[in-house]
Design a protein around this motif. Structure first.
Motif, PDB file in Angstrom:
ATOM      1  N   UNK A 257      46.162  53.190  13.225  1.00 44.32           N
ATOM      2  CA  UNK A 257      44.938  54.158  13.051  1.00 44.32           C
ATOM      3  C   UNK A 257      43.963  52.828  13.110  1.00 44.32           C
ATOM      4  N   UNK A 258      44.604  51.232  13.321  1.00 42.08           N
ATOM      5  CA  UNK A 258      43.431  50.557  12.705  1.00 42.08           C
ATOM      6  C   UNK A 258      43.087  50.212  14.196  1.00 42.08           C
ATOM      7  N   UNK A 259      43.568  50.621  15.062  1.00 43.28           N
ATOM      8  CA  UNK A 259      42.776  51.011  17.038  1.00 43.28           C
ATOM      9  C   UNK A 259      41.781  52.259  16.931  1.00 43.28           C
ATOM     10  N   UNK A 260      42.527  52.597  16.341  1.00 46.70           N
ATOM     11  CA  UNK A 260      41.175  53.901  16.797  1.00 46.70           C
ATOM     12  C   UNK A 260      39.536  53.552  15.705  1.00 46.70           C
ATOM     13  N   UNK A 261      39.991  52.950  14.513  1.00 45.51           N
ATOM     14  CA  UNK A 261      39.435  52.329  13.786  1.00 45.51           C
ATOM     15  C   UNK A 261      38.189  51.851  14.505  1.00 45.51           C
ATOM     16  N   UNK A 262      38.947  50.963  14.864  1.00 47.18           N
ATOM     17  CA  UNK A 262      38.197  49.837  15.430  1.00 47.18           C
ATOM     18  C   UNK A 262      36.865  50.153  17.010  1.00 47.18           C
ATOM     19  N   UNK A 263      37.443  51.448  17.236  1.00 42.52           N
ATOM     20  CA  UNK A 263      36.661  52.069  18.260  1.00 42.52           C
ATOM     21  C   UNK A 263      35.601  51.855  18.090  1.00 42.52           C
ATOM     22  N   UNK A 264      35.147  53.213  16.217  1.00 43.98           N
ATOM     23  CA  UNK A 264      34.826  53.643  15.721  1.00 43.98           C
ATOM     24  C   UNK A 264      33.514  52.124  15.172  1.00 43.98           C
ATOM     25  N   UNK A 265      34.176  51.007  15.087  1.00 41.34           N
ATOM     26  CA  UNK A 265      33.255  49.871  13.987  1.00 41.34           C
ATOM     27  C   UNK A 265      32.720  49.175  15.804  1.00 41.34           C
ATOM     28  N   UNK A 266      33.193  49.308  16.776  1.00 38.95           N
ATOM     29  CA  UNK A 266      32.234  48.512  17.839  1.00 38.95           C
ATOM     30  C   UNK A 266      31.332  49.001  17.865  1.00 38.95           C
ATOM     31  N   UNK A 267      31.401  50.433  18.411  1.00 35.04           N
ATOM     32  CA  UNK A 267      29.841  50.741  18.265  1.00 35.04           C
ATOM     33  C   UNK A 267      29.270  50.671  17.058  1.00 35.04           C
ATOM     34  N   UNK A 268      29.409  50.219  15.991  1.00 35.72           N
ATOM     35  CA  UNK A 268      28.454  50.143  14.726  1.00 35.72           C
ATOM     36  C   UNK A 268      28.172  49.255  15.073  1.00 35.72           C
ATOM     37  N   UNK A 269      29.506  48.319  15.468  1.00 35.08           N
ATOM     38  CA  UNK A 269      28.658  46.659  15.379  1.00 35.08           C
ATOM     39  C   UNK A 269      27.790  46.200  15.658  1.00 35.08           C
ATOM     40  N   UNK A 270      27.340  47.025  17.458  1.00 34.36           N
ATOM     41  CA  UNK A 270      27.201  47.359  18.637  1.00 34.36           C
ATOM     42  C   UNK A 270      25.626  47.565  18.542  1.00 34.36           C
ATOM     43  N   UNK A 271      25.323  48.156  16.847  1.00 32.72           N
ATOM     44  CA  UNK A 271      24.153  48.592  16.710  1.00 32.72           C
ATOM     45  C   UNK A 271      23.732  48.089  15.872  1.00 32.72           C
ATOM     46  N   UNK A 272      24.675  47.545  15.235  1.00 31.45           N
ATOM     47  CA  UNK A 272      24.180  46.246  13.782  1.00 31.45           C
ATOM     48  C   UNK A 272      23.811  44.927  14.637  1.00 31.45           C
ATOM     49  N   UNK A 341      34.787  63.921   8.429  1.00 29.43           N
ATOM     50  CA  UNK A 341      34.025  63.187   7.153  1.00 29.43           C
ATOM     51  C   UNK A 341      33.769  61.224   7.429  1.00 29.43           C
ATOM     52  N   UNK A 342      34.651  60.621   8.531  1.00 27.78           N
ATOM     53  CA  UNK A 342      35.048  59.252   8.154  1.00 27.78           C
ATOM     54  C   UNK A 342      34.180  59.168   9.002  1.00 27.78           C
ATOM     55  N   UNK A 343      33.116  59.313  10.310  1.00 29.86           N
ATOM     56  CA  UNK A 343      32.462  58.994  10.871  1.00 29.86           C
ATOM     57  C   UNK A 343      31.272  59.327   9.971  1.00 29.86           C
TER      58      UNK A 343
END
Length: 526
Positions: A257-272, A341-343
């Motif tokens: 699940x950390x791996x799944x979240x890390x993809x979303x985190x990567x996309x958000x971190x790119x924007x940040x 919901x997570x997104x």
């Protein structure tokens, strides 16, 4: 001069980020297909754990920048030398502490990992630890370039290093699928890059190698220690607000699940990171402004940066919410998606934190550290309490809900209160009226954009690009309609025109247009 330096730094930062973003997508894709989601989870988990050990460094870094502004502006070399020597010793101590604490955590790694088939966990962790601690022996010199508004040099060096490192790591994953070799290459190149930047600083500012002839005065030392303690307390709290998500997910759900979240985190971190390239470079110019200008002038510029802050963060928040899920479908497959919901909670957290960006910059450059030193700790307690309760009912979404609710409970009202009272001398209601007004416009824009893009299917790359274009253009048009009459928009528009005038083609066309217009006016007069 401030604007010119900021624009140069921003341009270098954005150019770097475009290249790094493209490579990171390729690297992440090869990583997932070569090693799988569990290795991705280990990557995210160890990064999160070791972030806890670097909290003291954040305090030193902010104190360096704050204390160096005035001596650099005054060209007070004796004081600069004394400060840099102090920071060098501090970073050496930090590198040693991080290494020792990191080794001390090794016997307890199993407590953070619920289930995994990854081998050599301890050795992988040691490589992460070396990569975290070693650069601190050189990194203090980066701050000197930042204060001198020459951080574009750091950006260029790290860009070249990142390109080389990413290409090598992609090749290693593709041809060998060897995660250990992947990490070793990353560590070696990270240390080499830090050494190169330190060498460049010594060449540009040879006086930094001179022997110290004077000692720091008691007032400066006392201010440094006071601010550093306050910042360390703040960063301890910030870690438990922003840094424990991966640990909680791994402990309560799974490493996959950390791996799944890390993809979303990567996309958000790119924007940040893209936005940080804009605002962090303005931050150093703002430091000079705070040191020299009146409260009225600082407030006037803040309102401009606040509008820009809203414009960019809300635009990217809308695009993230509307486009991330179809993007992941196309990029790596629907099996790597989390719930909507997570997104939504992640995007709200991104927006809320981003909207405090301009305020935080003013707070830091004004040296307001001591007054809110306990705020992040209170926020961290609320965040952990809510996350631990909500994770049982909502899973991953419950963990992230803790971050949002704790932010609304503490920094959402306390940070603006401090800045408006101590720096701007303005009533706090002006901040919240603007915040509510801006947010309502953002929500309306999101609803309109969501209706507009559904006319185009998003199951292909071309369809997703068209949707992105519609969303981007439509939201910007709405914002221009709402803000084009404001003084803040006119100021930003003037900056954009000044930038365009520096482009040879635009300047040529502009002058030809003016000449043609004048010629027609003369002809009409005749």
């Amino acid at each position: 001069m401030r604007i010119k330096s900021s624009l140069l730094n921003i341009s270098a930062g954005l150019g770097n980020q475009i290249i790094i973003t493209a490579l990171s997508f390729i690297s992440r894709t090869v990583f997932i297909h070569s090693l799988g989601v569990e290795y991705l989870g280990i990557n995210g988990l160890f990064t999160s754990i070791l972030s806890m050990l670097t909290l003291a460094e954040a305090g030193i870094g902010s104190s360096i920048i704050y204390n160096l502004y005035k001596p650099v502006a005054d060209n007070d070399r004796p004081k600069i030398l004394a400060l840099m020597q102090l920071y060098k010793k501090a970073y050496q101590i930090i590198a040693g502490v991080v290494l020792l604490l990191g080794l001390g955590l090794m016997p307890f790694l199993h407590l953070f990992i619920k289930e995994t088939n990854v081998e050599n966990i301890s050795f992988i962790y040691v490589l992460f630890l070396i990569n975290t601690a070693a650069p601190y022996l050189f990194v203090y010199k980066n701050s000197f370039l930042n204060v001198n508004q020459k951080n574009y040099i750091v950006t260029i060096v790290f860009s070249i290093s990142a390109i080389i490192s990413t290409c090598m790591k992609i090749a290693i994953l593709y041809f060998t699928e060897n995660y250990i070799l992947y990490l070793i290459v990353e560590s070696i190149l990270s240390i080499i890059t830090s050494i190169i930047v330190a060498y460049i600083v010594d060449k540009m500012y040879p006086f930094l190698k001179e022997k110290i002839k004077s000692k720091l005065d008691y007032e400066t030392k006392a201010s440094f220690i006071k601010n550093m303690k306050a910042i360390v307390l703040q960063n301890v709290g910030n870690y438990f607000i922003f840094g424990v998500d991966s640990i909680l997910i791994s402990s309560f759900i799974s490493i996959a699940a950390v791996g799944l979240y890390s993809n979303y985190k990567m996309l958000i971190d790119i924007c940040r990171t893209f936005l940080n390239q804009v605002f962090s470079n303005m931050y150093h110019s703002l430091g000079n402004l705070v040191a020299k200008e009146s409260a009225e002038a600082i407030y006037r510029i803040f309102k401009v940066t606040y509008l820009l802050n809203f414009w960019l963060y809300s635009l990217l928040s809308i695009m993230l919410y509307l486009l991330v899920e179809p993007f992941i479908d196309i990029w790596i497959g629907s099996e790597y998606k989390m719930t909507n919901t997570v997104l939504l909670v992640l995007v709200i957290a991104f927006y809320e934190r981003g909207m405090r960006n301009s305020l935080s910059a003013v707070k830091t450059t004004a040296g307001i550290f001591h007054e809110d030193r306990f705020s992040p700790l209170f926020q961290a307690v609320i965040n952990l309490g809510i996350s631990l309760v909500f994770v049982k009912f909502w899973g991953i979404a419950g963990i992230f809900a803790g971050s949002v609710l704790s932010a609304l409970a503490i920094p959402f009202w306390y940070t603006p209160m401090l800045v408006y009272k101590k720096v701007f001398n303005q009533p706090i209601r002006r901040y919240y009226s603007s915040y509510v007004y801006y947010t309502c416009i953002g929500v309306i824009s999101c609803l309109i954009a969501s209706r507009a893009i559904i006319i185009v299917p998003s199951n292909t790359i071309i369809g997703l690009i068209i949707q992105s274009f519609i969303c981007f253009v439509l939201v910007n048009i709405i914002y221009i309609v709402f803000f084009h009459r404001t003084a803040e928009f006119k100021y930003l528009y003037g900056v954009v025109l000044a930038l365009l005038h520096k482009l040879p083609h635009f300047t040529s066309v502009y002058h030809k247009t003016i000449k043609r217009k004048r010629h027609m006016e003369v002809g009409g007069t005749k």
